[in-house]
Design an enzyme around this catalytic site. Structure first.
Site, PDB file in Angstrom:
ATOM      1  N   TRP A 215     -21.052  12.378 -18.762  1.00 23.70           N
ATOM      2  CA  TRP A 215     -21.486  11.884 -17.452  1.00 23.70           C
ATOM      3  C   TRP A 215     -22.913  12.389 -17.261  1.00 23.70           C
ATOM      4  O   TRP A 215     -23.136  13.418 -16.621  1.00 23.70           O
ATOM      5  CB  TRP A 215     -20.551  12.397 -16.346  1.00 23.70           C
ATOM      6  CG  TRP A 215     -19.139  11.875 -16.486  1.00 23.70           C
ATOM      7  CD1 TRP A 215     -18.109  12.495 -17.129  1.00 23.70           C
ATOM      8  CD2 TRP A 215     -18.623  10.628 -16.003  1.00 23.70           C
ATOM      9  NE1 TRP A 215     -16.973  11.710 -17.072  1.00 23.70           N
ATOM     10  CE2 TRP A 215     -17.262  10.558 -16.385  1.00 23.70           C
ATOM     11  CE3 TRP A 215     -19.161   9.557 -15.279  1.00 23.70           C
ATOM     12  CZ2 TRP A 215     -16.447   9.477 -16.081  1.00 23.70           C
ATOM     13  CZ3 TRP A 215     -18.347   8.482 -14.976  1.00 23.70           C
ATOM     14  CH2 TRP A 215     -17.008   8.437 -15.373  1.00 23.70           C
TER      15      TRP A 215
ATOM     16  N   ASN B 264     -10.479   2.647   3.330  1.00 22.55           N
ATOM     17  CA  ASN B 264     -10.163   2.492   1.902  1.00 22.55           C
ATOM     18  C   ASN B 264     -11.266   1.776   1.131  1.00 22.55           C
ATOM     19  O   ASN B 264     -11.651   2.183   0.036  1.00 22.55           O
ATOM     20  CB  ASN B 264      -8.845   1.740   1.742  1.00 22.55           C
ATOM     21  CG  ASN B 264      -8.495   1.550   0.278  1.00 22.55           C
ATOM     22  OD1 ASN B 264      -8.371   2.510  -0.472  1.00 22.55           O
ATOM     23  ND2 ASN B 264      -8.371   0.293  -0.150  1.00 22.55           N
TER      24      ASN B 264
ATOM     25  N   TRP C   3     -16.215  11.981 -12.178  1.00 23.35           N
ATOM     26  CA  TRP C   3     -15.317  11.669 -11.065  1.00 23.35           C
ATOM     27  C   TRP C   3     -14.614  12.901 -10.505  1.00 23.35           C
ATOM     28  O   TRP C   3     -14.256  12.952  -9.338  1.00 23.35           O
ATOM     29  CB  TRP C   3     -14.285  10.610 -11.472  1.00 23.35           C
ATOM     30  CG  TRP C   3     -13.432  10.977 -12.662  1.00 23.35           C
ATOM     31  CD1 TRP C   3     -13.697  10.723 -13.968  1.00 23.35           C
ATOM     32  CD2 TRP C   3     -12.180  11.680 -12.654  1.00 23.35           C
ATOM     33  NE1 TRP C   3     -12.694  11.215 -14.772  1.00 23.35           N
ATOM     34  CE2 TRP C   3     -11.750  11.798 -13.989  1.00 23.35           C
ATOM     35  CE3 TRP C   3     -11.370  12.209 -11.648  1.00 23.35           C
ATOM     36  CZ2 TRP C   3     -10.559  12.436 -14.359  1.00 23.35           C
ATOM     37  CZ3 TRP C   3     -10.184  12.840 -12.002  1.00 23.35           C
ATOM     38  CH2 TRP C   3      -9.787  12.950 -13.337  1.00 23.35           C
TER      39      TRP C   3
ATOM     40  N   TRP D  67      -9.680   7.859  -7.476  1.00 29.25           N
ATOM     41  CA  TRP D  67     -10.904   8.242  -8.197  1.00 29.25           C
ATOM     42  C   TRP D  67     -10.884   7.721  -9.623  1.00 29.25           C
ATOM     43  O   TRP D  67     -11.887   7.209 -10.112  1.00 29.25           O
ATOM     44  CB  TRP D  67     -11.110   9.764  -8.153  1.00 29.25           C
ATOM     45  CG  TRP D  67     -11.892  10.116  -6.928  1.00 29.25           C
ATOM     46  CD1 TRP D  67     -11.380  10.495  -5.719  1.00 29.25           C
ATOM     47  CD2 TRP D  67     -13.310  10.010  -6.760  1.00 29.25           C
ATOM     48  NE1 TRP D  67     -12.397  10.646  -4.806  1.00 29.25           N
ATOM     49  CE2 TRP D  67     -13.589  10.367  -5.417  1.00 29.25           C
ATOM     50  CE3 TRP D  67     -14.363   9.658  -7.591  1.00 29.25           C
ATOM     51  CZ2 TRP D  67     -14.891  10.374  -4.912  1.00 29.25           C
ATOM     52  CZ3 TRP D  67     -15.656   9.672  -7.087  1.00 29.25           C
ATOM     53  CH2 TRP D  67     -15.915  10.022  -5.761  1.00 29.25           C
TER      54      TRP D  67
ATOM     55  N   TRP E 184       1.705   1.705  -3.470  1.00 31.10           N
ATOM     56  CA  TRP E 184       0.614   2.340  -4.250  1.00 31.10           C
ATOM     57  C   TRP E 184       0.729   3.858  -4.174  1.00 31.10           C
ATOM     58  O   TRP E 184       0.559   4.567  -5.152  1.00 31.10           O
ATOM     59  CB  TRP E 184      -0.764   1.920  -3.702  1.00 31.10           C
ATOM     60  CG  TRP E 184      -1.345   0.713  -4.370  1.00 31.10           C
ATOM     61  CD1 TRP E 184      -1.435  -0.536  -3.829  1.00 31.10           C
ATOM     62  CD2 TRP E 184      -1.921   0.631  -5.695  1.00 31.10           C
ATOM     63  NE1 TRP E 184      -2.038  -1.383  -4.738  1.00 31.10           N
ATOM     64  CE2 TRP E 184      -2.346  -0.691  -5.885  1.00 31.10           C
ATOM     65  CE3 TRP E 184      -2.119   1.547  -6.716  1.00 31.10           C
ATOM     66  CZ2 TRP E 184      -2.950  -1.133  -7.056  1.00 31.10           C
ATOM     67  CZ3 TRP E 184      -2.724   1.119  -7.898  1.00 31.10           C
ATOM     68  CH2 TRP E 184      -3.129  -0.202  -8.058  1.00 31.10           C
TER      69      TRP E 184
ATOM     70  N   GLU F  85       0.845  -1.211   0.000  1.00 34.39           N
ATOM     71  CA  GLU F  85       0.000   0.000   0.000  1.00 34.39           C
ATOM     72  C   GLU F  85       0.876   1.256   0.000  1.00 34.39           C
ATOM     73  O   GLU F  85       0.527   2.262  -0.624  1.00 34.39           O
ATOM     74  CB  GLU F  85      -0.951   0.010   1.204  1.00 34.39           C
ATOM     75  CG  GLU F  85      -1.906  -1.158   1.237  1.00 34.39           C
ATOM     76  CD  GLU F  85      -2.712  -1.326  -0.053  1.00 34.39           C
ATOM     77  OE1 GLU F  85      -3.144  -0.318  -0.628  1.00 34.39           O
ATOM     78  OE2 GLU F  85      -2.889  -2.473  -0.485  1.00 34.39           O
TER      79      GLU F  85
END
Ligand code: FAD
Length: 478
Positions: A306, A344, A362, A385, A278, A275
């Site tokens: 959208w 998360n 988003w 996102w 990440w 993580e």
């Protein structure tokens, strides 16, 4: 006597602080260091921060000021444009160098470029250090020297690189007595009021959080990290965001306990460290592709419509305030409002719900998270996102659509998380949290009926993506 400036930006600690340590070494035992923080004077309309994060920032600065005093120094506060204020400080003090830790965000980089020009014109040094990441920018590249666009091969190269050892705490720093300072910033100066119960700010509190995590929960991180009702993760994201902990300290602390753990525990440590990778993966992506803040990473999805949910003009507001009628989504949004932090798994569920059930862009969710999160980190937030919207760096892209009801069954099967954050649902049966209620019914008085049918909106999303793809190739849409 040599005088140098250390410009604090997102590195509010005196232990293992690369640029601060270098500044003190460069000044030498007789020299002086001017540690400065320059508060921004924006007035509430900032797109990328909000009350919870600014409150944590103020508290962390107050703690940093005390820590510097304890070793003989003083935190100088200025306000306004950072480059102009640093220029003034150089003039005032006769400092010959400015030290800072590199900020990987496009905004921070732009400031560094500006300061570099000013420093050159003034004939002083501007020395920027790597500190925010263990491996940054071009350190983990493909064999061909190109940027990794997917996580797994990046992480293999990241793990294979040699790791730095964290440095010690500073013992002494001398700040010139004559330099004036503004008072420490307070939330009210930005016209903000925070109602969130944020974690305790400051370097000591952050170290305690890390210590508590590595001395227990880390061993079961693999099994617990997705269970939203369990405190199974480290909750140190705000500490990394403000540099109360360095990633080197975290890596070293995790590696130290790894040795004494059984195989499952060691796997958990590796999962936890993945993580941390990440975070650095998203930072290096944003470094190489700063346009990610405006555009979809996967160019196929740029310009995609959208379309709002028909007949629900307040869809975004209902999502923001946790009133969608989907308990798991609402619990997560209320956790965010109450604490400035969100689990998360909940971040993924709520982000997918906004983009793939409500079909809202988003970027709106990204900005709302940045305004609400105490740990708001531009790169991780944008990465999260775009991953959730299906437009980002992901091997399984837009057709990954999580069903909020199945996610509840899997990650909050007893409803502990939902009941914790939605008082209206504290006394309802477990079964009613795991399935959509019968048409037009509410699960409990005062709690809304689900604002949409997930399976209908799922199909709509697949159709939207397929139509957009077809429009790119000129093929007729399905
Ligand atoms: C839509 C969305 C938005 C997000 N926004 C942010 C954000 O603004 N700031 C932020 O720090 N994280 C963000 N994340 C990533 C992740 O949710 C948080 O880092 C994590 O929940 C923080 O809790 P923790 O410290 O207990 O994490 P742990 O699970 O204990 O992980 C340790 C650390 O690793 C890093 N990390 C963990 N997961 C991720 C991830 N998926 N991506 C990048 N870094 C990660 C964080 O620094 C975290 O503190 C986002 C994820 C999603 C899906």
């Amino acid at each position: 006597m040599k005088k140098v400036i250390h410009w604090f930006r997102r590195d509010f600690r005196i232990t293992d602080n690369t640029a601060l340590t270098a500044a003190v070494a460069s000044a030498g035992p007789e020299g002086e260091v001017i540690p400065v923080y320059i508060a921004s004077d924006w007035q509430g309309s900032h797109r990328w921060t909000g009350p919870a994060r600014q409150e944590f920032l103020c508290g962390s600065l107050a703690s940093l000021a005390k820590n510097l005093e304890a070793i003989g120094g003083r935190l100088i506060i200025r306000r306004g444009d950072a480059v102009a204020e640093l220029e003034k400080l150089v003039q005032e003090t006769g400092a010959t160098a400015i030290f800072a830790n590199r900020d990987p965000d496009p905004f921070g980089r732009a400031m560094e470029a500006k300061l570099e020009r000013v420093a050159r014109e003034r004939g002083i040094e501007f020395l920027v250090h790597k500190d925010v990441c263990i491996h940054e920018r071009d350190e983990a590249l493909t064999g061909q020297g190109t940027v990794f666009r997917v996580f797994t091969p990046y992480s293999k190269v990241w793990f294979a690189l040699p790791k730095p050892t964290p440095g010690p705490a500073l013992k002494k720093i001398t700040t010139p007595a004559s330099i004036t300072s503004l008072p420490l910033p307070e939330l009210s100066e930005w016209g903000l009021v925070s109602t969130a119960a944020i974690p305790e700010p400051g370097e000591r509190a952050a170290r305690e959080r890390l210590k508590a995590f590595v001395s227990g929960p880390i061993a079961e991180y693999g099994a617990h990290r997705d269970i939203m009702g369990v405190a199974g993760t480290s909750q140190i994201s705000q500490d990394l965001r403000f540099g109360l902990l360095s990633p080197r300290q975290i890596y070293a602390a995790a590696k130290q306990v790894e040795e004494g753990l059984p195989p499952e525990g060691r796997k958990s440590v590796m999962k936890f460290l993945a993580e941390i990778v990440w975070r650095e993966f998203y930072m290096q992506l944003l470094w190489h592709y700063p346009e990610l803040l405006e555009q979809e990473f996967n160019s196929n999805w740029r310009g995609m419509p959208w379309p709002a949910l028909p007949g629900v003009p307040d869809a975004f507001e209902r999502w923001c305030s946790g009133m969608t009628g989907f308990p798991i989504v609402d619990a997560a949004m209320r956790q965010l409002a109450a604490t400035g932090w969100m689990h998360n798994r909940s971040r993924m569920i709520t982000a997918m719900f906004l983009t793939k059930d409500l079909h809202i862009d988003w970027r709106l969710g990204e900005a709302f998270f940045m305004r609400s999160l105490v740990d708001g980190e531009i790169a991780s937030n944008n990465g999260g996102w775009q991953w959730s919207a299906g437009t980002g760096a992901d091997a399984a892209p837009y057709f990954r659509i999580q069903n909020p009801w199945s996610q509840t069954k899997r990650y909050d099967p007893e409803g502990a998380y939902i009941r914790r954050w939605i008082p209206e649902l504290r006394n309802v049966s477990n079964a009613s949290l795991l399935e959509p209620p019968a048409d037009g019914c509410s699960i409990a008085p005062g709690y809304p009926v689900p604002m949409l049918d997930h399976s209908v909106e799922r199909d709509r999303t697949l159709d939207l993506f397929a139509r957009h793809k077809a429009s790119l190739t000129g093929a007729s849409s399905p």
